[in-house]
Design an enzyme around this catalytic site. Structure first.
Site, PDB file in Angstrom:
ATOM      1  N   PRO A 178       1.206  -1.322  -0.116  1.00  0.00           N
ATOM      2  CA  PRO A 178       0.154  -0.179  -0.037  1.00  0.00           C
ATOM      3  C   PRO A 178       0.788   1.414   0.203  1.00  0.00           C
ATOM      4  O   PRO A 178       1.327   1.739   0.774  1.00  0.00           O
ATOM      5  CB  PRO A 178      -0.714  -0.302   1.625  1.00  0.00           C
ATOM      6  N   ASP A 351       6.081   2.163   2.523  1.00  0.00           N
ATOM      7  CA  ASP A 351       5.039   1.033   2.258  1.00  0.00           C
ATOM      8  C   ASP A 351       4.416   0.787   3.437  1.00  0.00           C
ATOM      9  O   ASP A 351       4.999   1.263   4.901  1.00  0.00           O
ATOM     10  CB  ASP A 351       5.954  -0.277   2.199  1.00  0.00           C
ATOM     11  N   HIS A 352       2.627   1.364   3.383  1.00  0.00           N
ATOM     12  CA  HIS A 352       2.214   2.514   4.658  1.00  0.00           C
ATOM     13  C   HIS A 352       1.699   0.584   5.454  1.00  0.00           C
ATOM     14  O   HIS A 352       1.995   0.756   7.157  1.00  0.00           O
ATOM     15  CB  HIS A 352       1.121   2.069   4.280  1.00  0.00           C
ATOM     16  N   ARG A 353       2.407  -0.479   5.113  1.00  0.00           N
ATOM     17  CA  ARG A 353       2.631  -1.735   6.209  1.00  0.00           C
ATOM     18  C   ARG A 353       3.355  -1.597   6.861  1.00  0.00           C
ATOM     19  O   ARG A 353       3.529  -2.067   8.405  1.00  0.00           O
ATOM     20  CB  ARG A 353       2.456  -3.578   5.203  1.00  0.00           C
TER      21      ARG A 353
END
Length: 379
Positions: A178, A351-353
Protein backbone atom coordinates in the site's frame (compact mmCIF):
# COMPACT_ATOMS: atom_id res chain seq x y z
CA UNK A 1 31.32 -38.89 -25.51
CA UNK A 2 29.40 -35.89 -26.88
CA UNK A 3 27.63 -33.69 -24.37
CA UNK A 4 24.66 -31.37 -24.85
CA UNK A 5 25.25 -27.86 -23.55
CA UNK A 6 21.93 -26.36 -22.48
CA UNK A 7 20.87 -22.74 -22.14
CA UNK A 8 21.89 -22.01 -18.54
CA UNK A 9 19.73 -20.24 -15.98
CA UNK A 10 21.98 -17.27 -15.27
CA UNK A 11 19.58 -15.49 -12.90
CA UNK A 12 16.89 -16.64 -10.51
CA UNK A 13 14.15 -15.12 -12.69
CA UNK A 14 15.53 -16.12 -16.09
CA UNK A 15 13.14 -18.13 -18.29
CA UNK A 16 14.83 -17.63 -21.65
CA UNK A 17 18.06 -16.18 -23.00
CA UNK A 18 19.33 -14.56 -26.18
CA UNK A 19 22.72 -15.46 -27.64
CA UNK A 20 24.43 -12.13 -28.29
CA UNK A 21 27.74 -13.51 -29.52
CA UNK A 22 29.46 -16.86 -30.00
CA UNK A 23 33.14 -16.72 -29.07
CA UNK A 24 33.78 -20.11 -30.70
CA UNK A 25 32.75 -21.60 -34.03
CA UNK A 26 31.99 -25.19 -35.02
CA UNK A 27 35.24 -27.14 -35.16
CA UNK A 28 37.03 -25.04 -32.54
CA UNK A 29 38.64 -26.61 -29.51
CA UNK A 30 37.10 -25.56 -26.20
CA UNK A 31 38.56 -25.95 -22.74
CA UNK A 32 37.13 -25.69 -19.26
CA UNK A 33 37.00 -22.03 -18.29
CA UNK A 34 36.61 -20.71 -21.86
CA UNK A 35 33.90 -18.14 -22.49
CA UNK A 36 31.73 -19.97 -25.01
CA UNK A 37 29.17 -17.21 -25.63
CA UNK A 38 27.67 -13.95 -24.39
CA UNK A 39 24.06 -14.42 -23.30
CA UNK A 40 21.46 -11.78 -22.57
CA UNK A 41 19.18 -12.63 -19.66
CA UNK A 42 16.26 -10.65 -18.27
CA UNK A 43 18.78 -8.68 -16.19
CA UNK A 44 22.12 -8.41 -17.98
CA UNK A 45 24.48 -9.68 -20.66
CA UNK A 46 26.69 -12.36 -19.14
CA UNK A 47 29.65 -14.44 -20.21
CA UNK A 48 28.80 -18.13 -20.37
CA UNK A 49 31.81 -20.05 -19.11
CA UNK A 50 32.11 -23.65 -20.27
CA UNK A 51 33.01 -26.42 -17.80
CA UNK A 52 33.95 -29.21 -20.26
CA UNK A 53 36.77 -29.92 -22.72
CA UNK A 54 36.38 -30.97 -26.34
CA UNK A 55 35.46 -29.78 -29.82
CA UNK A 56 32.46 -27.58 -30.56
CA UNK A 57 30.51 -29.90 -32.88
CA UNK A 58 27.19 -28.08 -33.19
CA UNK A 59 25.58 -24.70 -32.47
CA UNK A 60 21.83 -24.84 -31.91
CA UNK A 61 21.02 -21.14 -31.48
CA UNK A 62 22.17 -18.40 -33.85
CA UNK A 63 23.41 -15.01 -32.69
CA UNK A 64 20.43 -12.78 -31.97
CA UNK A 65 18.10 -15.73 -31.39
CA UNK A 66 16.55 -16.65 -28.05
CA UNK A 67 15.68 -19.98 -26.53
CA UNK A 68 14.30 -21.26 -23.26
CA UNK A 69 16.37 -22.29 -20.27
CA UNK A 70 17.52 -25.94 -20.60
CA UNK A 71 16.99 -26.00 -24.39
CA UNK A 72 19.96 -27.19 -26.47
CA UNK A 73 22.52 -24.45 -26.94
CA UNK A 74 25.41 -26.46 -28.40
CA UNK A 75 27.01 -29.91 -28.53
CA UNK A 76 30.62 -30.54 -27.50
CA UNK A 77 32.43 -33.82 -28.03
CA UNK A 78 35.45 -35.44 -29.62
CA UNK A 79 36.69 -34.58 -33.09
CA UNK A 80 34.87 -36.61 -35.75
CA UNK A 81 32.39 -38.04 -33.24
CA UNK A 82 29.02 -39.17 -34.60
CA UNK A 83 26.32 -36.94 -33.09
CA UNK A 84 23.55 -37.81 -35.55
CA UNK A 85 21.36 -39.20 -32.77
CA UNK A 86 21.61 -35.98 -30.77
CA UNK A 87 20.96 -33.89 -33.89
CA UNK A 88 17.85 -35.87 -34.78
CA UNK A 89 16.60 -35.37 -31.23
CA UNK A 90 17.28 -31.63 -31.55
CA UNK A 91 15.41 -31.44 -34.88
CA UNK A 92 12.41 -33.31 -33.45
CA UNK A 93 12.19 -30.83 -30.59
CA UNK A 94 12.29 -27.95 -33.07
CA UNK A 95 9.55 -29.56 -35.18
CA UNK A 96 7.46 -29.92 -32.01
CA UNK A 97 7.81 -26.17 -31.44
CA UNK A 98 6.81 -25.42 -35.04
CA UNK A 99 3.65 -27.48 -34.68
CA UNK A 100 2.33 -24.97 -32.15
CA UNK A 101 0.99 -23.03 -35.15
CA UNK A 102 -0.71 -24.56 -38.15
CA UNK A 103 0.76 -23.84 -41.64
CA UNK A 104 -2.41 -21.95 -42.65
CA UNK A 105 -2.35 -19.80 -39.49
CA UNK A 106 1.36 -19.10 -39.93
CA UNK A 107 0.80 -17.94 -43.52
CA UNK A 108 -2.11 -15.70 -42.46
CA UNK A 109 -0.13 -14.17 -39.60
CA UNK A 110 2.79 -13.37 -41.91
CA UNK A 111 0.52 -11.78 -44.54
CA UNK A 112 -1.32 -9.60 -42.03
CA UNK A 113 1.78 -8.77 -39.99
CA UNK A 114 0.86 -10.29 -36.63
CA UNK A 115 3.68 -11.42 -34.26
CA UNK A 116 2.55 -14.97 -33.43
CA UNK A 117 3.94 -14.76 -29.89
CA UNK A 118 1.13 -12.29 -29.11
CA UNK A 119 -1.56 -14.83 -29.92
CA UNK A 120 -2.91 -17.45 -27.55
CA UNK A 121 -3.71 -20.66 -29.38
CA UNK A 122 -7.06 -22.38 -28.93
CA UNK A 123 -6.10 -25.60 -30.67
CA UNK A 124 -4.83 -28.83 -29.15
CA UNK A 125 -2.03 -28.20 -26.63
CA UNK A 126 -2.28 -24.45 -27.26
CA UNK A 127 -1.68 -24.71 -31.00
CA UNK A 128 -2.45 -21.51 -32.95
CA UNK A 129 -5.00 -22.20 -35.68
CA UNK A 130 -6.80 -20.21 -38.39
CA UNK A 131 -9.64 -19.25 -36.03
CA UNK A 132 -7.17 -17.59 -33.61
CA UNK A 133 -5.72 -15.39 -36.37
CA UNK A 134 -9.19 -14.37 -37.53
CA UNK A 135 -10.25 -13.49 -33.97
CA UNK A 136 -7.11 -11.46 -33.39
CA UNK A 137 -7.57 -9.67 -36.71
CA UNK A 138 -11.16 -8.68 -35.93
CA UNK A 139 -10.28 -7.46 -32.46
CA UNK A 140 -7.55 -5.10 -33.56
CA UNK A 141 -8.77 -4.32 -37.11
CA UNK A 142 -5.25 -5.02 -38.34
CA UNK A 143 -6.31 -5.87 -41.89
CA UNK A 144 -7.77 -2.42 -42.50
CA UNK A 145 -4.83 -0.71 -40.86
CA UNK A 146 -2.29 -2.53 -42.98
CA UNK A 147 -4.13 -2.25 -46.29
CA UNK A 148 -5.62 1.23 -46.06
CA UNK A 149 -2.88 3.75 -46.82
CA UNK A 150 -4.96 6.55 -45.34
CA UNK A 151 -4.72 4.96 -41.90
CA UNK A 152 -1.79 4.47 -39.58
CA UNK A 153 -0.05 1.10 -39.41
CA UNK A 154 0.36 -0.24 -35.90
CA UNK A 155 3.84 -1.50 -35.09
CA UNK A 156 4.04 -4.29 -32.55
CA UNK A 157 7.11 -5.65 -30.82
CA UNK A 158 7.20 -8.71 -28.56
CA UNK A 159 8.09 -8.05 -24.93
CA UNK A 160 11.78 -8.41 -24.13
CA UNK A 161 12.77 -10.64 -21.22
CA UNK A 162 13.78 -7.56 -19.24
CA UNK A 163 10.53 -5.71 -19.91
CA UNK A 164 8.48 -8.75 -18.82
CA UNK A 165 10.47 -9.04 -15.60
CA UNK A 166 10.06 -5.32 -14.85
CA UNK A 167 6.31 -5.52 -15.53
CA UNK A 168 5.90 -8.46 -13.16
CA UNK A 169 8.04 -6.88 -10.45
CA UNK A 170 6.34 -3.46 -10.52
CA UNK A 171 2.82 -4.87 -10.78
CA UNK A 172 3.53 -7.04 -7.78
CA UNK A 173 4.85 -4.03 -5.85
CA UNK A 174 2.04 -1.63 -6.76
CA UNK A 175 -0.76 -4.05 -5.94
CA UNK A 176 0.88 -5.65 -2.89
CA UNK A 177 2.46 -2.77 -1.00
CA UNK A 178 0.00 0.00 0.00
CA UNK A 179 1.82 3.09 -1.32
CA UNK A 180 1.56 6.61 0.02
CA UNK A 181 3.74 9.62 -0.80
CA UNK A 182 5.50 12.35 1.16
CA UNK A 183 6.97 15.42 -0.56
CA UNK A 184 9.44 17.93 0.85
CA UNK A 185 11.26 20.92 -0.65
CA UNK A 186 14.95 21.34 0.11
CA UNK A 187 17.08 24.46 -0.17
CA UNK A 188 20.17 23.11 -1.96
CA UNK A 189 22.26 26.29 -2.18
CA UNK A 190 24.85 24.88 0.24
CA UNK A 191 24.91 21.54 -1.61
CA UNK A 192 25.66 23.35 -4.87
CA UNK A 193 28.52 25.24 -3.23
CA UNK A 194 29.93 22.09 -1.62
CA UNK A 195 29.98 20.28 -4.97
CA UNK A 196 31.68 23.24 -6.61
CA UNK A 197 34.37 23.39 -3.90
CA UNK A 198 35.04 19.65 -4.07
CA UNK A 199 35.22 19.48 -7.85
CA UNK A 200 37.73 22.33 -8.01
CA UNK A 201 40.15 20.00 -6.21
CA UNK A 202 39.33 16.83 -8.19
CA UNK A 203 40.28 15.60 -11.64
CA UNK A 204 37.60 15.59 -14.36
CA UNK A 205 37.04 11.82 -14.11
CA UNK A 206 36.64 12.00 -10.31
CA UNK A 207 34.17 14.89 -10.19
CA UNK A 208 31.25 14.50 -7.81
CA UNK A 209 27.64 14.69 -9.00
CA UNK A 210 24.64 16.01 -7.08
CA UNK A 211 23.31 12.45 -7.08
CA UNK A 212 26.47 11.22 -5.32
CA UNK A 213 25.94 13.74 -2.53
CA UNK A 214 22.23 12.84 -2.26
CA UNK A 215 22.96 9.11 -2.02
CA UNK A 216 25.57 9.68 0.68
CA UNK A 217 23.08 11.80 2.63
CA UNK A 218 20.34 9.18 2.11
CA UNK A 219 22.57 6.50 3.65
CA UNK A 220 23.48 8.61 6.66
CA UNK A 221 19.81 9.41 7.27
CA UNK A 222 18.96 5.70 7.06
CA UNK A 223 21.61 4.99 9.67
CA UNK A 224 19.75 7.35 12.00
CA UNK A 225 16.31 5.99 11.01
CA UNK A 226 16.75 2.24 10.92
CA UNK A 227 13.00 1.63 10.82
CA UNK A 228 12.97 2.93 7.22
CA UNK A 229 15.75 0.53 6.18
CA UNK A 230 13.39 -2.43 6.36
CA UNK A 231 11.54 -5.11 4.37
CA UNK A 232 8.10 -6.66 4.77
CA UNK A 233 7.92 -10.45 4.95
CA UNK A 234 4.85 -12.60 5.41
CA UNK A 235 5.47 -13.29 9.09
CA UNK A 236 7.85 -10.50 10.08
CA UNK A 237 9.48 -7.14 9.34
CA UNK A 238 13.22 -7.34 8.69
CA UNK A 239 15.31 -4.37 9.85
CA UNK A 240 18.54 -4.54 7.88
CA UNK A 241 21.85 -4.01 9.70
CA UNK A 242 23.50 -2.96 6.41
CA UNK A 243 22.60 -0.06 4.12
CA UNK A 244 22.61 -0.97 0.44
CA UNK A 245 21.39 1.78 -1.88
CA UNK A 246 19.92 0.85 -5.25
CA UNK A 247 20.46 3.46 -7.98
CA UNK A 248 17.84 3.40 -10.76
CA UNK A 249 19.51 3.46 -14.21
CA UNK A 250 17.66 3.75 -17.51
CA UNK A 251 18.85 1.21 -20.09
CA UNK A 252 17.60 -0.03 -23.42
CA UNK A 253 14.36 -2.00 -22.91
CA UNK A 254 13.91 -0.92 -19.31
CA UNK A 255 15.51 -0.16 -16.00
CA UNK A 256 18.33 -1.67 -13.95
CA UNK A 257 19.06 -0.91 -10.31
CA UNK A 258 22.73 -1.54 -9.46
CA UNK A 259 23.39 -1.63 -5.73
CA UNK A 260 26.01 0.33 -3.77
CA UNK A 261 26.62 -1.85 -0.73
CA UNK A 262 27.36 -0.51 2.75
CA UNK A 263 26.95 3.02 1.41
CA UNK A 264 27.10 4.63 4.84
CA UNK A 265 30.61 3.20 5.37
CA UNK A 266 32.02 4.60 2.11
CA UNK A 267 33.43 8.03 1.37
CA UNK A 268 31.73 10.36 -1.08
CA UNK A 269 34.52 9.74 -3.60
CA UNK A 270 34.21 5.96 -3.24
CA UNK A 271 30.45 6.17 -3.79
CA UNK A 272 30.94 8.39 -6.84
CA UNK A 273 33.46 6.06 -8.47
CA UNK A 274 31.35 2.97 -7.81
CA UNK A 275 28.22 4.59 -9.22
CA UNK A 276 30.06 5.68 -12.39
CA UNK A 277 31.38 2.15 -12.92
CA UNK A 278 28.07 0.39 -12.30
CA UNK A 279 26.02 2.84 -14.38
CA UNK A 280 28.41 2.35 -17.32
CA UNK A 281 28.23 -1.43 -17.05
CA UNK A 282 24.46 -1.34 -16.59
CA UNK A 283 23.99 0.61 -19.82
CA UNK A 284 26.11 -1.94 -21.71
CA UNK A 285 24.27 -4.78 -19.88
CA UNK A 286 27.55 -6.04 -18.44
CA UNK A 287 26.46 -5.69 -14.82
CA UNK A 288 26.36 -9.01 -12.96
CA UNK A 289 23.10 -10.31 -11.39
CA UNK A 290 24.53 -10.22 -7.87
CA UNK A 291 25.29 -6.50 -8.34
CA UNK A 292 21.59 -5.65 -8.75
CA UNK A 293 20.33 -7.65 -5.79
CA UNK A 294 19.79 -7.10 -2.05
CA UNK A 295 19.18 -3.36 -2.01
CA UNK A 296 17.54 -2.00 1.16
CA UNK A 297 16.53 1.42 -0.22
CA UNK A 298 16.35 2.88 -3.74
CA UNK A 299 16.97 6.32 -5.25
CA UNK A 300 15.51 7.39 -8.60
CA UNK A 301 16.71 10.73 -9.99
CA UNK A 302 14.95 12.33 -12.95
CA UNK A 303 16.13 15.82 -12.06
CA UNK A 304 18.74 15.64 -14.82
CA UNK A 305 15.84 15.40 -17.30
CA UNK A 306 14.20 18.55 -15.96
CA UNK A 307 11.46 16.72 -14.05
CA UNK A 308 10.49 18.89 -11.10
CA UNK A 309 8.38 16.36 -9.22
CA UNK A 310 7.38 12.70 -9.62
CA UNK A 311 6.52 9.56 -7.67
CA UNK A 312 8.06 6.10 -8.02
CA UNK A 313 6.84 2.56 -7.43
CA UNK A 314 8.65 0.92 -4.52
CA UNK A 315 11.40 -1.51 -5.49
CA UNK A 316 10.23 -4.38 -3.28
CA UNK A 317 11.31 -5.83 -0.91
CA UNK A 318 12.45 -2.27 -0.02
CA UNK A 319 9.96 -0.36 2.11
CA UNK A 320 10.49 2.94 0.30
CA UNK A 321 12.03 4.72 -2.68
CA UNK A 322 13.19 8.34 -2.99
CA UNK A 323 12.26 10.26 -6.16
CA UNK A 324 14.61 13.20 -6.79
CA UNK A 325 13.45 16.13 -8.91
CA UNK A 326 15.33 18.91 -10.69
CA UNK A 327 17.09 21.78 -8.95
CA UNK A 328 15.02 24.88 -9.68
CA UNK A 329 15.59 28.62 -9.19
CA UNK A 330 12.82 30.38 -7.28
CA UNK A 331 12.26 33.15 -4.72
CA UNK A 332 12.91 31.99 -1.16
CA UNK A 333 12.78 33.72 2.22
CA UNK A 334 16.13 33.97 4.00
CA UNK A 335 16.73 36.08 7.11
CA UNK A 336 13.31 37.71 6.58
CA UNK A 337 14.32 38.77 3.06
CA UNK A 338 13.22 37.44 -0.31
CA UNK A 339 16.03 36.32 -2.60
CA UNK A 340 16.57 33.95 -5.52
CA UNK A 341 17.59 30.50 -4.29
CA UNK A 342 17.88 26.94 -5.50
CA UNK A 343 15.41 24.32 -4.33
CA UNK A 344 14.79 20.65 -5.05
CA UNK A 345 11.69 18.56 -4.38
CA UNK A 346 12.04 14.97 -3.27
CA UNK A 347 9.26 12.42 -2.83
CA UNK A 348 9.38 9.44 -0.51
CA UNK A 349 7.12 6.57 -1.64
CA UNK A 350 6.39 4.49 1.45
CA UNK A 351 4.97 1.04 2.14
CA UNK A 352 2.33 1.84 4.77
CA UNK A 353 2.62 -1.66 6.22
CA UNK A 354 6.05 -0.71 7.54
CA UNK A 355 6.41 3.07 7.51
CA UNK A 356 3.82 5.29 9.18
CA UNK A 357 3.43 8.95 8.25
CA UNK A 358 5.40 10.26 11.21
CA UNK A 359 8.23 7.79 10.54
CA UNK A 360 8.50 8.78 6.88
CA UNK A 361 8.25 12.49 7.72
CA UNK A 362 10.97 12.23 10.35
CA UNK A 363 13.27 10.53 7.83
CA UNK A 364 12.63 13.21 5.18
CA UNK A 365 13.36 16.04 7.63
CA UNK A 366 16.62 14.34 8.59
CA UNK A 367 17.57 14.12 4.90
CA UNK A 368 16.57 17.76 4.36
CA UNK A 369 18.78 18.91 7.25
CA UNK A 370 21.77 17.02 5.86
CA UNK A 371 21.38 18.39 2.33
CA UNK A 372 20.85 21.95 3.57
CA UNK A 373 24.04 21.69 5.63
CA UNK A 374 25.92 19.07 3.58
CA UNK A 375 29.37 19.64 5.05
CA UNK A 376 28.24 17.31 7.85
CA UNK A 377 28.16 14.35 5.46
CA UNK A 378 31.94 14.64 5.06
CA UNK A 379 32.60 14.43 8.79
Amino acid sequence: MAEIISMPQLSDTMEEGTVIKWNKKVGDKVSEGDILAEIETDKAIQDFEIDVNGILLFIGVKEGEKTRVNDTLAIIGEEGEDISFLLSKFKKNKEKERRFISPVAKKMAKKIGIPINQIKGSGEKGRIIKRDIETYEKTFDIKNLNHNKNKEVITRYPHSSMRKRIATHLTNSKFTAPHYYLVIEINVGEMIQLRKNLNEKLSIEDRISFNDIIIKAVSISLKNHTNVNASWKKEEIIYHPHINIGVAVSVKDGLLVPVIRNTDQKSLLQISKEIKDKVLRSKSRKIQPEEIENSTFTVSNLGMYGIEFFTSIINIPNSSILSVGAIMEKPIVKDSKIEIGHVMKVTLSCDHRIIDGTTGSSYLHSLKNLLEDPITILV
